[in-house]
Design an enzyme around this catalytic site. Sequence first.
Site, mmCIF file in Angstrom:
data_model
loop_
_atom_site.group_PDB
_atom_site.id
_atom_site.type_symbol
_atom_site.label_atom_id
_atom_site.label_comp_id
_atom_site.label_asym_id
_atom_site.label_seq_id
_atom_site.Cartn_x
_atom_site.Cartn_y
_atom_site.Cartn_z
ATOM 1 C CG HIS A 163 -3.985 6.554 8.587
ATOM 2 N ND1 HIS A 163 -3.847 5.195 8.786
ATOM 3 C CD2 HIS A 163 -3.577 6.800 7.323
ATOM 4 C CE1 HIS A 163 -3.369 4.642 7.679
ATOM 5 N NE2 HIS A 163 -3.185 5.595 6.774
ATOM 6 C CB SER A 187 -3.318 4.020 3.917
ATOM 7 O OG SER A 187 -2.133 3.871 4.618
ATOM 8 C CG ASP A 235 -4.391 2.659 10.783
ATOM 9 O OD1 ASP A 235 -4.101 3.853 10.913
ATOM 10 O OD2 ASP A 235 -4.578 2.117 9.683
#
Length: 1536
Positions: A220, A538, A149
């Site tokens: 994220h 996600s 990620d």
Amino acid sequence: MAILMLKVLPVVLFLIFYVSSSVARSDTYIIHMDISAMPKAYSDHHSWYLSMLSSVSETSNAAATATTTTILNSKFIYAYTNSIHGFSAVLTASELEALKKFPGYISSTRDRPLTVHTTHTSQFLGLSSFSGAWSGSNYGEDVIIGLVDTGIWPESQSFNDQGMTKVPSRWKGKCMAGTQFNSSLCNKKLIGARFYNKGLIANDPKLKIPMNSPRDVSGHGTHTSSIAAGSYVKGASYFGYATGTARGMAPRARLAMYKVVWRYGVYSSDVVAAIDQALQDGVNVLSLSLGIGLDDTLLENDPIAVATFAAMEKGIFVVASAGNDGPLYWSLINGAPWLVTVGAGTLDREFEGILTLGSGVKINFNSLYPGNYSSSRMPLVYMDECDSVTELKKVKNAIIVCKDNLSISGQVVNVISAGVSGAVFISNSSYSELYTRSSFPAAFVGLHDGQSIIDYIKKNINPTGSFQFQNTVIGTKPAPRVDSYSSRGPFLSCPSILKPDLLAPGSLILGSWSPISSVAKVGSHLLFSNFNLLSGTSMATPHVAGVAALIKAAHPDWSPAAIRSALVTTANSLDNTLCPIEDVANDNLPASPLDIGAGHITPNKALNPGLVYDATAEDYIKLLCAMNYTRTQIQIITKSSHNCINRSLDLNYPSFIAFFNNYDSNPEDKIVQEFWRTVTNVEEVGASYTANLTGLDDLKVFVEPQRLVFKQKFEKKKYKLSLEGPKLLKKVVVYGSLNWVDDNECNKKWKNHRQQYWLETELFMCKAISNHLHLPFMAKLLLELMCFFITFSALNSLPQPDTYIVHMNLSAMPKVFMHQFGWYSATLSSISHGIKLNTTTATTMSIPSKHIYTYTNVIHGFCASLSPLEFTILQNSPGYLFSIRDVPVIAHTTHTSRFLGLSLTTGAWPSSNFGKDVIIGLVDSGIWPESESFSDVGMSEVPARWKGRCVEGTGFNYSMCNKKLIGARFFNKGLLSNKPNVTVLMNSARDTDGHGTHTSSTAAGNYVKGASFFGYAKGTARGMAPRSHLAMYKVLWDAGAYASDVIAAIDQAIVDGVDVISLSFGLDGVPLYEDPVAMASFAATEKGIFVGSSAGNEGPWFGTVHNGIPWILNVAAGTIDRNFNGIITLGNGVSVLGSSLYIGNSSQSRLPLVFMDACDNLDKLKQVRDKVIVCEDKKEFVGIQVKNAAASRVAGGVFISNSSYLEFFVETSFPALFLHLQEGQAVLGYIKKTSNPTASMQFRLTQVGGKPAPKVAAYSSRGPSSSCPSILKPDIMAPGSLVLASWTQTSPVTDFGANDLFGEFNIITGTSMACPHAAGVAAILKGAHPKWSPAAIRSAMITTADPFDNTLSAIKELGNHDKPASPLAMGAGHINPNKALDPGLIYDATAEDYVNLLCGMNYTAEQIQMITKSSSYKCSNPSSLDLNYPSFIAFFNATDASSGKKLVHNFQRTVTNVGDGKAHYTAKVAPMTGFKVNVVPNRLIFEHKYEKRSYKLSIEGPKVMKELVVHGSLSWADAEGRHVVRSPVVVTRVKP
């Protein structure tokens, strides 16, 4: 002078004696009256009582300056009209005697003081999230989740390692140092962090990366990591939205971050390198919230598909996001058959704002506006289309209303430009939700609500409105729904496998965030936060990764395919309305498996799927062969050479997909498609399953065989599924399911083993491709070509290098090379050298800069930057297989554990609506109304039946009550009468002690996030019935408590309308007719009010139980599975865990350690005050040792003791640790063997899941009851030891050194703490079964209580050498709220039954009337000590008989069926040594609900028994296996 004094002194003494004796001594009495004797001249009881008191008063005529009324008011205290008939008053002995002569007088008792019983709790009772998958996997402990990620923010609380064990020894990863990141930032939670950007830089050599490290600047990766395995974080929220405790799916799993996603892009070379390293490091689960969309549909061109094949081979479970290109079909990515592909769904949680019009009408709307906003009313102005910024500026101080003009975005821009105070946008646009994170106060409402607003404005001269934001609504329906952005199947690269596999929460998910990346905007100001709400697949992916970690922890030997199978076959295709999951993008019609796969993930079911569909690497290779992949293509994916001898598109997958698409034949022709599957039994024993088919209109489906019989665990069975239908289907999609149902659980607990399958026509697929894929793709391609052309024209004409991922045949590596890196480097060097020999142009790049990665796990090969010429030469190099150009990868960004069934939304809470509208009255020390536990957020309106109020007093006014705390009164007239010189400083319902605040919050406190006791027991505090209302009746004061006040309080509570009363106090050794609690609670019971009381704190001795009253629930106290710990680390490195509640900071510095034996010499202790002393307790003197250590002011203390009362000492003002003798030997042995022993101490550790638990607390009073020995007491046990709950701000919670410390929460111990737990559970049952009597509720709690601890062994008893506890200590066992909700049978009782019992106790009519208030109850009916009670106790103590003779005790019972419909119950008796127990009949048959059946139980044994106590049980078990109605049976010779 002396002689004169001698003469006068006798006279003076005589006068003093005369005067003192003439002033009669007064006492306070409670007078019981026969209301039927009240003369008709009196309109009410009060006036009658006053008249009698006036007649007998000796002082009414004695004081010339005082009026009769004043005197009477000072003597008269209370009139009682509900709990008893009578009054309390201050009387002299002669006045009392005079009063006894009045008609109607029954009896009187002197008022007396009462004693207070003070010595993830809902989680421990099964109301919390620690059931099913979490407890079954130990929260995923030691499973390692790798995330590929954007990096991680290591300082986030989500990654703290509190409570984590040591890093698994198998772990080979590390934390790479980089910009603002070093190895110390990792811990036992975050055990690895690496970063990869060589591929990125190779593609853009001039790129400068300021944060060149694993640190996350985007947010994220931090978000996905916290979802997968974040630790517990209390008080998490997004600016007040979604407030609660954040935690990952596997909160005890480890995390390793592989950063590949950068602000400037992400390249597949970096992704492959990251996965490659993750395999080597030793991860168990990989979570990929990114993907690559390629026009080439071959799997070997998909770097994620290739890299993850190696992961699968290594036994690593890989989960990937489906993409955010929905709702188009064929838009799914990451559909490789060995991956789990996840779609995204909504939650049952919404974020709202409220617009309140001046008329009072409230309009709810979706909003995530993060700013603070005044709730004051503002002008409301309708501006039609809001198309003029100039006009909008004129009303900028108002809330403007805009109606959609087909350009809502333009309206929003205009409003922002005008700087208005707030706005309402009226639109039915499906895109209005995109603006819910507006930077200004705004409401987006539909046309229907909008018209109501416009009508209100037009009808009012000065219309106004106000906004309220930051509201979170839980439990919305229907949920989940598949969100529109979630990509749909089939998967273009492998259409024969149904994708996605399943659905998980993905919309507006709260997770941790990087605090340097803004999350919102208010006005022109950017806002930053530690948490953010995001949407996308996600967010769905790490949910599945975390659940996979749980399953991996519970089943470490399961393959990735087995885990996938468990997730898929147990997924739920229904929403929380029990209807099919809906598709947001398809007008909320039912979603197909192309949208949701098998359904929504269900972690608890996945833990025990029954059967699994397993698959090996060889199975996937057969699939690739059947897809006509060449040997080279297969070798690219698998890293090895394979001959396609066996081929099959029919992978052993837990779902089915078939295409009926033959256009070249007659539409009437039939086609049959067959699938073969093999299932493995993973149950502990053999099982048989029957096939059940649903859905599939117009198709014939056959399963052969239809029944599978397994004789043992891990046995495999095959079956064939056939689909027959027309070659051309009429419908576009047809789908259904195949369920394998466990025959042993049929009609009970269905273990459905589901496989989804669907069918599709080629026509549909052709339309989908031509209409939805090709045109947008071409537009995108043209745009990219245009950008490329513009860029290319600005570049040098020299050929530009590209980055390639190169696959090599490892078997071709020359033996001269020791490893792959050398071979690959030499290959690149030779290429470069060859170019140099054939060119006179500038020198090429050096080999190290060209060689980017070596891959040894996910593929065999490397990544390099190559010019076109170099690439051409490479293709002719020995061992070269294949290569793909490095390409950008797109990140998929767009309450949860509770929504997934890991939370506390199953069983008793949702069934009772969390105790909604039930009113709990607590008779206690008052309440601290400002505590967050008594906020009314989420509370319903006060029930209309409520007649109570908030009485004002010192520091307390009626405005302090709300919808949670709906009543508060105080009673101290009895206290002041008994102690007239006492000054009550806080003369109100306000709590100055803390006890009442604590019990109230335990019973029904609201949700409080981030509660703790100075770091211990961190979590969300809440009561047993968090949606019940509270009423406080303060009777306990600093100066004492009196029965008169207690009776007055209960009396008033009955009038006010409470449903449940909780009493954490009692009296010692008085008969029922003198016990104020017994008398008052009888009246409450008659009114249908449930009363619970504490058993007392005088254990562990028999016969000490308080409140042994037949009509109330008596509650003992037990421990919970939570321990408060500290650690002492010895100089030799050995760490020993002990108990502690010391609130100071830990010290890593080592201090001298000295053994001081019994620590009974203060002088010697003072000589070593700069050391950590070690004390050994051999005579239960640990309390004295702690006191001596504190007085000596030692640096620290270690107390080695097996005392059963350690919980009373663990809270110390100095650093202290308490060890049991066994653990203490490590410390003593170290001291004896070391010349200069040292140690350091660490504190504030909370350990959940301790075993065994519960245990009966030593202090908890034991039965039998002296006031009514024929009824077994206590009834049940509830958590009472070291319970965290709210506290008053004026009473210190602990001392630190010489300083008192205050806190909002406190941890205390006693049956006082156990009682409100039971009261809260009673409120839940009352909410679920409002018509049940108090006896029925009590019966449900008793017959479903657990006699076993969390090791499934008999509950043990502290204070009795940890021997199995008898019912005299714990009653029926530990309270179990969820089981009590559906007890099957109940033992009911009426007031008449209790009166018969009193008659059987030989109470006189007068004594019975004192309790019942009525003379209508007569002992004419056959009296009996045998109350219809859900337990049994018999005394075998006839010492005047020979021991050889037998004695039989008979009991008659009647049970009522409260289950739905017919039921058959069979008696099961647990054997009792030396006694015969017989039940007649031993089978009860009920034809309908509420039917009653009677039985007789007899106990036969010797008149004189040897043992002190023998116990067993009678259980009525229904034929369906749903209910076991258990009653404890006790035989004893203990004299009460």
